[in-house]
Write an enzyme that holds these catalytic residues in place. Structure first.
Site, mmCIF file in Angstrom:
data_model
loop_
_atom_site.group_PDB
_atom_site.id
_atom_site.type_symbol
_atom_site.label_atom_id
_atom_site.label_comp_id
_atom_site.label_asym_id
_atom_site.label_seq_id
_atom_site.Cartn_x
_atom_site.Cartn_y
_atom_site.Cartn_z
ATOM 1 N N CYS B 82 48.094 1.771 39.708
ATOM 2 C CA CYS B 82 46.840 2.217 39.085
ATOM 3 C C CYS B 82 47.084 2.692 37.662
ATOM 4 C CB CYS B 82 46.143 3.267 39.947
ATOM 5 S SG CYS B 82 44.428 3.531 39.434
ATOM 6 N N HIS B 188 45.172 0.579 44.579
ATOM 7 C CA HIS B 188 46.041 1.550 45.256
ATOM 8 C C HIS B 188 46.568 0.938 46.558
ATOM 9 C CE1 HIS B 188 45.460 5.145 42.797
ATOM 10 N NE2 HIS B 188 44.266 4.655 42.554
ATOM 11 N N GLU B 190 48.772 2.042 48.467
ATOM 12 C CA GLU B 190 49.000 3.123 49.438
ATOM 13 C C GLU B 190 47.725 3.510 50.173
ATOM 14 O OE1 GLU B 190 48.711 3.478 46.219
ATOM 15 O OE2 GLU B 190 47.833 5.419 45.669
#
Lengths: 257, 206
Positions: B82, B188, B190
């Site tokens: 990001c 993202h 994650e």
């Protein structure tokens, strides 16, 4: 295509998930972490955790669970409740929350919004707004301290003006909770959300009133909101998230798989 | 391939959102170090440049921690996430509210971060959007074309020669970029469920 978001909301009080009707009479739904995990696995696009007691008792949200949630789920989540300073927000983001949502403290100190924007970027800064339709004055009014009925009070702001104000100060997303509809499952406040949509140029999340699958289709199609937040229909298994997504996809509403 | 023996080093840039990346790698069974120590970072097998925050705040923190030269000299695989991806290019239009000057970035990959031009659509671009690889690459191995990833940003790098994967929101932009040992993703991973976990696994196997 950007998918519309389905967002279960977990109201947290004393470390447990609770739910009230029209912000009152809270009943315990369950433990935070297993519920978070359950919704992530069920296909929720995002989760919101509101510590509904925090702002009103001058406490910062009890944070130990934020990190536990971040460890187990792999979808984004937002934490709300008692975030009054840049430092409060920083701690929650460090523990793994993706966004922080500010409601009453932004009303008390609107400059907080810009300070959060400058430190963490606009994308972290969610402004929660509790809006109540007053049928005597025919106005939508912003309320604060709604987590505690004894302290809930009307502010000077009309909802539309506050929506514009928070955007000019750096808000990255707005969650509009329509208090008249909250918890009663009669559908989102389409009229209010559509009116706010016209002046809202950041993502807008509808909150309050979901009772059946068609309510979600209506709010996406008629109010053009980016996400729909709901609690009781998910907590009480009235609506299954996968079935909801299939239903919405059939109505040509973009959904994540 | 198992990633259980893999090690990942996350640069502690002093900005928020280190934990969610750390937890994601821990869920994959990797050993994770979070550090701002120059020697530890230099010796790492794989490095993550995380992000959430604003470009000016992150660059200020990187300079204050004297990490600038260390990051520029890395030769092992580095993944920017990001804002971390945006810091990898030459400069960013993002600055404090009211400051129109652009922010100089790390210049690991040529390029410029610009405010997204999305017409009537909303900014930030927030939510799950579809990503397509534009060239064969190991980072997206085993990930379906058009898979949804989670995005939260208002600034982006246009599609250009270093684009690895693209996304469309008003116009197409770089969802992932790559040059030499430097990889960056605008979304993202994650927080991108199974597709994100696959991408992080792929990075551990590069």
């Amino acid at each position: 295509m950007l998918a519309r978001r389905i967002i279960p909301c977990l109201d947290v009080r004393d470390g447990l998930v609770v739910k009230g009707v029209k912000f009152r009479n809270h009943e315990i739904i369950g433990e935070i972490v297993p519920l978070a995990q359950k919704y992530a696995q069920a296909g929720a696009d995002e989760l919101v955790f509101y510590d509904i007691t925090a702002s009103s008792d001058q406490r910062v949200v009890d944070k130990s669970w934020v990190s536990k949630i971040a460890q187990v789920i792999d979808i984004p989540f937002c934490v709300a409740g008692g975030i009054k300073t840049v430092e409060d927000a920083g701690l929650i983001l460090e523990m793994g929350a993706d966004k922080i949502s500010v409601n009453s403290p932004a009303l008390a100190n609107p400059e907080l919004i810009t300070a959060l924007y400058n430190t963490f970027g606009q994308q972290c800064v969610v402004i929660g707004i509790d809006s109540f339709f007053n049928d005597e004055t025919n106005t939508y009014d912003v309320y604060q301290f709604t987590g505690d009925e004894s302290r809930t009070q009307k502010t000077q702001w009309h909802t539309r003006d506050w929506v514009k104000e928070v955007q000019s100060r750096g808000a990255g997303e707005i969650v509009l909770n329509c208090m008249n509809q909250d918890g009663v499952r009669q559908g989102y406040d389409i009229e209010q959300l559509a009116a706010i949509r016209e002046v809202c140029h950041v993502p807008l999340i509808a909150s309050g009133g979901a009772g059946e699958m068609q309510h979600f289709a209506d709010v996406f199609k008629q109010a053009d909101v980016d996400g729909a937040l709901a609690a009781s229909v998910f907590h009480k298994s009235v609506i299954d998230i996968q079935e909801l997504k299939t239903f919405l996809r059939q109505q040509n509403i973009a959904m994540r798989g | 391939m198992s990633v259980s023996a893999k090690h990942i080093t996350i640069i502690n840039t002093g900005c928020a959102n280190i934990s969610s990346v750390r937890f994601a790698f821990e869920r994959l069974g990797a050993n994770v170090t979070v550090t701002d120590d120059v020697n530890t970072i230099a010796k790492a097998s794989r490095v993550i440049l995380p992000g959430v925050g604003s470009a000016p705040a992150a660059m200020k923190s990187i300079k204050a921690k004297q990490l600038l030269e260390c990051i520029k000299n890395l030769e092992q695989p580095v993944l920017g996430v990001c804002l971390g991806m945006q810091l990898m290019v030459t400069s960013s239009e993002e600055n404090d509210l009211g400051n129109a000057k652009s922010t100089p970035c790390l210049n690991l990959i040529p390029g410029e971060v610009k405010r997204m031009r999305v017409g009537d659509l909303r900014l930030p671009h927030m939510g799950w959007n579809q990503v397509s690889s534009v060239k064969a690459n190991p980072l997206f191995a085993g990930i379906e074309d058009g898979a949804h990833f989670y995005f939260v940003h208002s600034f982006a790098v246009d599609n250009y020669q270093y684009t690895l994967a693209q996304c469309d929101y008003g116009s197409t932009f770089s969802a992932a970029i790559h040059k030499d040992n430097f990889f960056g993703v605008q979304f993202h991973p994650e927080r991108s469920s199974d597709a994100g976990a696959q991408l992080l696994t792929n990075f551990l196997n590069i």
